[in-house]
Design an enzyme around this catalytic site. Structure first.
Site, PDB file in Angstrom:
ATOM      1  N   HIS A   1      46.869  41.081  44.548  1.00 41.55           N
ATOM      2  CA  HIS A   1      45.746  40.142  44.476  1.00 41.55           C
ATOM      3  C   HIS A   1      45.906  39.110  43.365  1.00 41.55           C
ATOM      4  CE1 HIS A   1      44.065  43.124  41.490  1.00 41.55           C
ATOM      5  NE2 HIS A   1      43.632  42.011  40.916  1.00 41.55           N
TER       6      HIS A   1
ATOM      7  N   ASP B   1      48.178  47.058  47.069  1.00 44.05           N
ATOM      8  CA  ASP B   1      47.838  46.022  46.090  1.00 44.05           C
ATOM      9  C   ASP B   1      48.928  45.864  45.047  1.00 44.05           C
ATOM     10  OD1 ASP B   1      46.356  43.975  44.951  1.00 44.05           O
ATOM     11  OD2 ASP B   1      45.264  45.324  43.617  1.00 44.05           O
TER      12      ASP B   1
ATOM     13  N   SER C   1      44.782  42.718  35.347  1.00 39.61           N
ATOM     14  CA  SER C   1      45.408  43.121  36.606  1.00 39.61           C
ATOM     15  C   SER C   1      46.928  42.998  36.561  1.00 39.61           C
ATOM     16  CB  SER C   1      44.900  42.249  37.759  1.00 39.61           C
ATOM     17  OG  SER C   1      43.707  42.741  38.286  1.00 39.61           O
TER      18      SER C   1
END
Length: 414
Positions: free
Chosen positions: A146, A180, A263
């Site tokens: 993402h 992911d 992230s």
């Protein structure tokens, strides 16, 4: 997730249903900086500054009133009388050499920071930041899907290092929305310092951990905490650029502060070994909004054992495989009624389960020697294997125990 955030009250009924105060919102910790998407950060800054300005005004008013009162008195001391021309605070103490153990947070940071990068993504909708972990000296970097998904079709990715090198171009090697995870490669890079990958197989709740990344674009940020829980299933809403909502299975939960921009960064143990890839946070959203707030001590990382396997596949072929048996199922038995496990509700035509003779209504209770208590548990158990592996399923069928051998198939073929 159906939960609410609230402050506990010792006088309240502990068994009463929770009040619908502020909703617990799951979100990706990707930090948009300098774009319309950074309103949450801007709101946070203004929210802090305005009260501080108000307090400053109140303090200034109070001081002004006091000075005016004192100045109106004949016995008020002059400003000059408050000074001491001979004042000294003493000589500085001699420098003391501080020994920082390799297993201290400072020691871990010194080792890991050189292997962590800040990732900037620019596309037609704006810009955002994330983090990444250097896998190889020739430029391969592991991050979250993402973080880079929006730049695949039309956008740019740049990488900055903790040693001062900034805005180096990078390209996507491969992505896996299912887990992911993604691998990018820094163009022309050489001589990078790869991170040391550990294992997530022997972690325990309470183990100390350190998170490294670029929250809100603040590169080289280090936070510390513990492993709060293991084997979490985290269902994150759809991410940026229309990325699908895919659960994170078997996630590591930590109270080390993780914020938007963390992230793709590493979660490491006290030996500086990567044990997880920070990927999601739980946050208390504002009333009626989906905007993320800061860390509330609920961060989630993808176990490194899974991340390593996916990264290897992405570097080799640009895509990853996912072993399945070709069934749809639901969790049963948690209420104590009937066998506990994953009850088959449908069989995929041409799938390995159908070919092995499994039936709708069968309850899968074990994969090899691993007990299965839910559908999530079944997915996690299968992901410890590779496509083409043969596994033994233990079933409960019409009250009888049955064992069946099944050869795992790639999910894309089901």
């Amino acid at each position: 997730m159906g939960e609410t955030g609230q402050v506990l009250d010792d006088t309240a009924d502990p068994w009463a249903p929770p009040e619908p105060t502020r909703a617990l919102a799951w979100g990706y910790p990707t930090g948009p900086i300098g774009s319309s998407e950074s309103t949450a950060a801007a709101g946070l800054s203004l929210g802090l500054v305005l009260p501080l300005l108000l307090v400053a005004s109140l303090v200034a008013g109070a001081v002004g009133g006091l000075v005016g009162y004192r100045a109106g008195r004949d016995d008020a001391p002059s400003t000059a009388s408050l000074r001491d021309p001979s004042a000294t605070l003493g000589a500085p103490l001699p420098a003391v050499r501080v020994s920082r153990a390799a297993t201290s947070v400072a020691g871990i940071a010194a080792k890991v920071l050189r292997s962590v990068v800040s990732i900037s993504v620019d596309d037609a909708t704006g810009s955002g930041t994330g983090s990444g972990v250097v896998l190889r000296s020739d430029g391969y970097v592991l991050t979250n899907n993402h973080v880079v998904a929006s730049a695949v079709k039309a956008g740019t990715i740049t990488v900055s290092f903790n040693d001062g090198r900034v805005d180096l171009p990078a390209r996507v090697v491969g992505r896996d929305p299912e887990t992911d995870l993604a691998v990018i490669r820094v163009v022309g890079a050489k001589g990078l310092t790869p991170a040391t990958l550990g294992t997530s197989a022997d972690l325990a709740v309470g183990d100390p951990v350190v998170a490294v990344g670029s929250p809100l674009g603040l590169t080289g940020t280090v936070t510390a905490g513990i492993i709060s829980a293991l084997d979490r299933t985290v269902r994150v809403p759809g991410g940026p650029a229309g990325t699908a909502s895919t659960p994170l299975f078997d996630a590591i939960q930590t109270d080390a502060a993780i914020n938007p921009g963390n992230s793709g960064g590493p979660l490491v143990d006290l030996a500086g070994r990567v044990i997880g890839i920070n990927s999601a946070i739980a946050s208390l959203s504002g009333s009626g909004t989906d905007e993320q707030s800061g860390s509330i001590g609920l961060g989630f990382a993808i176990p490194v054992d899974e991340a390593r396997s996916i990264a290897e596949q992405l570097i080799r072929t640009g895509r990853a495989t996912h072993p399945v048996i070709g069934v749809q199922a639901q969790t049963v038995g948690a209420d104590g009624n009937g066998p506990r496990g994953a009850r088959i509700t449908a069989l995929v035509a041409g799938g390995p389960a159908k070919g092995a003779g499994l039936r709708v209504g069968d309850v899968i209770t074990r994969v090899d020697d691993r007990a299965i208590a839910s559908v999530d548990g079944l997915v996690v158990a299968l992901r410890t294997h590779e496509v083409g592996d043969s596994v033994t399923l233990t079933l409960v069928r019409d009250g009888a125990r049955v064992t069946v051998r099944v050869v795992l198939q790639d999910k894309s073929a089901s």
